[in-house]
Design a protein around this motif. Sequence first.
Motif, PDB file in Angstrom:
ATOM      1  N   LEU A   1       0.867  -1.172   0.000  1.00 38.07           N
ATOM      2  CA  LEU A   1       0.000   0.000   0.000  1.00 38.07           C
ATOM      3  C   LEU A   1       0.908   1.226   0.000  1.00 38.07           C
ATOM      4  O   LEU A   1       1.424   1.626   1.044  1.00 38.07           O
ATOM      5  N   GLY A   2       1.139   1.793  -1.171  1.00 35.99           N
ATOM      6  CA  GLY A   2       2.080   2.890  -1.269  1.00 35.99           C
ATOM      7  C   GLY A   2       3.515   2.382  -1.236  1.00 35.99           C
ATOM      8  O   GLY A   2       3.779   1.185  -1.400  1.00 35.99           O
ATOM      9  N   GLU A   3       4.463   3.281  -0.972  1.00 32.79           N
ATOM     10  CA  GLU A   3       5.874   2.910  -1.031  1.00 32.79           C
ATOM     11  C   GLU A   3       6.346   2.168   0.214  1.00 32.79           C
ATOM     12  O   GLU A   3       7.119   1.220   0.119  1.00 32.79           O
ATOM     13  N   ASN A   4       5.912   2.597   1.378  1.00 30.69           N
ATOM     14  CA  ASN A   4       6.458   2.047   2.614  1.00 30.69           C
ATOM     15  C   ASN A   4       5.428   1.390   3.524  1.00 30.69           C
ATOM     16  O   ASN A   4       5.760   1.007   4.648  1.00 30.69           O
ATOM     17  N   SER A   5       4.208   1.257   3.058  1.00 33.20           N
ATOM     18  CA  SER A   5       3.140   0.729   3.905  1.00 33.20           C
ATOM     19  C   SER A   5       2.540  -0.526   3.300  1.00 33.20           C
ATOM     20  O   SER A   5       2.713  -0.821   2.106  1.00 33.20           O
ATOM     21  N   VAL A   6       1.831  -1.290   4.126  1.00 31.54           N
ATOM     22  CA  VAL A   6       1.093  -2.462   3.654  1.00 31.54           C
ATOM     23  C   VAL A   6      -0.291  -2.464   4.278  1.00 31.54           C
ATOM     24  O   VAL A   6      -0.517  -1.855   5.332  1.00 31.54           O
ATOM     25  N   ARG A   7      -1.186  -3.140   3.610  1.00 29.96           N
ATOM     26  CA  ARG A   7      -2.497  -3.439   4.180  1.00 29.96           C
ATOM     27  C   ARG A   7      -2.383  -4.807   4.838  1.00 29.96           C
ATOM     28  O   ARG A   7      -2.145  -5.809   4.166  1.00 29.96           O
ATOM     29  N   LEU A   8      -2.512  -4.850   6.138  1.00 33.47           N
ATOM     30  CA  LEU A   8      -2.310  -6.073   6.915  1.00 33.47           C
ATOM     31  C   LEU A   8      -3.646  -6.697   7.291  1.00 33.47           C
ATOM     32  O   LEU A   8      -4.568  -6.003   7.717  1.00 33.47           O
ATOM     33  N   SER A   9      -3.725  -8.018   7.123  1.00 33.75           N
ATOM     34  CA  SER A   9      -4.890  -8.780   7.563  1.00 33.75           C
ATOM     35  C   SER A   9      -4.447  -9.703   8.690  1.00 33.75           C
ATOM     36  O   SER A   9      -3.475 -10.462   8.536  1.00 33.75           O
ATOM     37  N   VAL A  10      -5.136  -9.629   9.833  1.00 34.70           N
ATOM     38  CA  VAL A  10      -4.800 -10.472  10.978  1.00 34.70           C
ATOM     39  C   VAL A  10      -6.077 -11.131  11.511  1.00 34.70           C
ATOM     40  O   VAL A  10      -7.177 -10.591  11.378  1.00 34.70           O
ATOM     41  N   LEU A  11      -5.903 -12.305  12.101  1.00 32.52           N
ATOM     42  CA  LEU A  11      -6.987 -12.934  12.856  1.00 32.52           C
ATOM     43  C   LEU A  11      -6.724 -12.651  14.319  1.00 32.52           C
ATOM     44  O   LEU A  11      -5.740 -13.134  14.889  1.00 32.52           O
ATOM     45  N   THR A  12      -7.578 -11.851  14.936  1.00 36.54           N
ATOM     46  CA  THR A  12      -7.401 -11.506  16.342  1.00 36.54           C
ATOM     47  C   THR A  12      -8.307 -12.367  17.218  1.00 36.54           C
ATOM     48  O   THR A  12      -9.310 -12.913  16.752  1.00 36.54           O
ATOM     49  N   ARG A  13      -7.950 -12.453  18.482  1.00 38.61           N
ATOM     50  CA  ARG A  13      -8.715 -13.276  19.420  1.00 38.61           C
ATOM     51  C   ARG A  13     -10.119 -12.717  19.651  1.00 38.61           C
ATOM     52  O   ARG A  13     -11.102 -13.461  19.625  1.00 38.61           O
ATOM     53  N   ASP A  14     -10.233 -11.412  19.861  1.00 35.34           N
ATOM     54  CA  ASP A  14     -11.511 -10.815  20.267  1.00 35.34           C
ATOM     55  C   ASP A  14     -12.225 -10.046  19.167  1.00 35.34           C
ATOM     56  O   ASP A  14     -13.428  -9.784  19.289  1.00 35.34           O
ATOM     57  N   TYR A  15     -11.515  -9.679  18.102  1.00 36.66           N
ATOM     58  CA  TYR A  15     -12.117  -8.846  17.059  1.00 36.66           C
ATOM     59  C   TYR A  15     -12.192  -9.547  15.710  1.00 36.66           C
ATOM     60  O   TYR A  15     -12.568  -8.936  14.710  1.00 36.66           O
ATOM     61  N   GLY A  16     -11.837 -10.821  15.666  1.00 34.15           N
ATOM     62  CA  GLY A  16     -11.948 -11.586  14.440  1.00 34.15           C
ATOM     63  C   GLY A  16     -10.916 -11.174  13.402  1.00 34.15           C
ATOM     64  O   GLY A  16      -9.861 -10.614  13.712  1.00 34.15           O
ATOM     65  N   ARG A  17     -11.235 -11.464  12.145  1.00 37.11           N
ATOM     66  CA  ARG A  17     -10.333 -11.067  11.051  1.00 37.11           C
ATOM     67  C   ARG A  17     -10.457  -9.568  10.844  1.00 37.11           C
ATOM     68  O   ARG A  17     -11.558  -9.054  10.647  1.00 37.11           O
ATOM     69  N   HIS A  18      -9.333  -8.894  10.907  1.00 32.48           N
ATOM     70  CA  HIS A  18      -9.352  -7.434  10.847  1.00 32.48           C
ATOM     71  C   HIS A  18      -8.230  -6.961   9.941  1.00 32.48           C
ATOM     72  O   HIS A  18      -7.164  -7.575   9.886  1.00 32.48           O
ATOM     73  N   THR A  19      -8.464  -5.872   9.221  1.00 35.43           N
ATOM     74  CA  THR A  19      -7.445  -5.301   8.356  1.00 35.43           C
ATOM     75  C   THR A  19      -7.114  -3.883   8.805  1.00 35.43           C
ATOM     76  O   THR A  19      -7.926  -3.208   9.455  1.00 35.43           O
ATOM     77  N   GLY A  20      -5.938  -3.447   8.449  1.00 38.73           N
ATOM     78  CA  GLY A  20      -5.507  -2.098   8.759  1.00 38.73           C
ATOM     79  C   GLY A  20      -4.188  -1.819   8.068  1.00 38.73           C
ATOM     80  O   GLY A  20      -3.523  -2.724   7.553  1.00 38.73           O
ATOM     81  N   MET A  21      -3.793  -0.567   8.061  1.00 35.91           N
ATOM     82  CA  MET A  21      -2.547  -0.161   7.419  1.00 35.91           C
ATOM     83  C   MET A  21      -1.408  -0.180   8.428  1.00 35.91           C
ATOM     84  O   MET A  21      -1.583   0.186   9.590  1.00 35.91           O
ATOM     85  N   VAL A  22      -0.250  -0.643   7.973  1.00 39.17           N
ATOM     86  CA  VAL A  22       0.963  -0.601   8.786  1.00 39.17           C
ATOM     87  C   VAL A  22       1.963   0.298   8.077  1.00 39.17           C
ATOM     88  O   VAL A  22       2.384  -0.003   6.952  1.00 39.17           O
ATOM     89  N   ARG A  23       2.339   1.375   8.689  1.00 49.92           N
ATOM     90  CA  ARG A  23       3.338   2.277   8.114  1.00 49.92           C
ATOM     91  C   ARG A  23       4.748   1.762   8.404  1.00 49.92           C
ATOM     92  O   ARG A  23       4.992   1.131   9.426  1.00 49.92           O
ATOM     93  N   GLY A  24       5.657   2.031   7.480  1.00 51.56           N
ATOM     94  CA  GLY A  24       7.033   1.590   7.657  1.00 51.56           C
ATOM     95  C   GLY A  24       7.200   0.091   7.600  1.00 51.56           C
ATOM     96  O   GLY A  24       8.158  -0.464   8.126  1.00 51.56           O
ATOM     97  N   ALA A  25       6.268  -0.592   6.931  1.00 54.51           N
ATOM     98  CA  ALA A  25       6.280  -2.055   6.913  1.00 54.51           C
ATOM     99  C   ALA A  25       7.390  -2.635   6.047  1.00 54.51           C
ATOM    100  O   ALA A  25       7.662  -3.834   6.128  1.00 54.51           O
TER     101      ALA A  25
END
Length: 251
Positions: free
Chosen positions: A15-39
């Motif tokens: 996602l852009g030059e230095n970021s990614v769109r991350l998908s995680v399976l969390t314990r309490d919030y289920g499958r969730h996505t968000g941006m990670v800067r500096g990835a």
Amino acid sequence: MDWRDDGIVLSTRKLGENSVRLSVLTRDYGRHTGMVRGATSKSMRGTLEPGNEVRVGWSARLAEHLGQFRCELTGAHAADILLQPGPLMAMSSACAMLDVTLPEREAHPDLYHGTIALLGALKAEQWLPSYIRWEVGLLEELGYGLALDRCAATNEVTDLAYVSPKSGRAVSEPAGNAYRDRLLTLPAFLASGRASQARETTGFGDQLRDGLKLTGFFIHRDIFEAKGIKPVAARDRLVSHVWRLNADDEK
């Protein structure tokens, strides 16, 4: 909007030059996505490998926004099995399956804990039966559970040898022999009831193939085809790997 939770990395997308769109399976919030800067930094690349456990913090102005993740590595499972092709493929398959089949932001705590258990089991010698049992659990979590505890025809709990493709229920060897060409084979390590002597002596390699065929049938029919999801390439690679290993063993 701000929360923190434990999670399992499922996938990343640039996602852009230095970021990614991350998908995680969390314990309490289920499958969730968000941006990670500096990835793209060296340290973060090692953290965001699929299958790793992370402590994540998510924040956004509004709940419906993509939001941003802050991630801290808590379990480097990908590095632990990096030189083991089979377990590594199984981990990739599990992460990819979760990523495409789970609805977003819907909690599945049992599946989360089952996946954590699988990540540990992939480091053991008998990793493939653990993966197949995990797929059985995934089907159940998504509403397509298999009833493998008693015979659909006789209600007996012993000599379970087949599974009906229509109902997903086990069938005993005496009741199913006449229809065996229309039934799926139930490997002994998945049968809740005591297998017959004939089933117990079946080669374990054959049982593993039968297990992947069994779960694969219901995954493809009830999830991929029913929901219009493209088959998961990582799972196909795992299946091909298992078939090649067993073919080499038979030579």
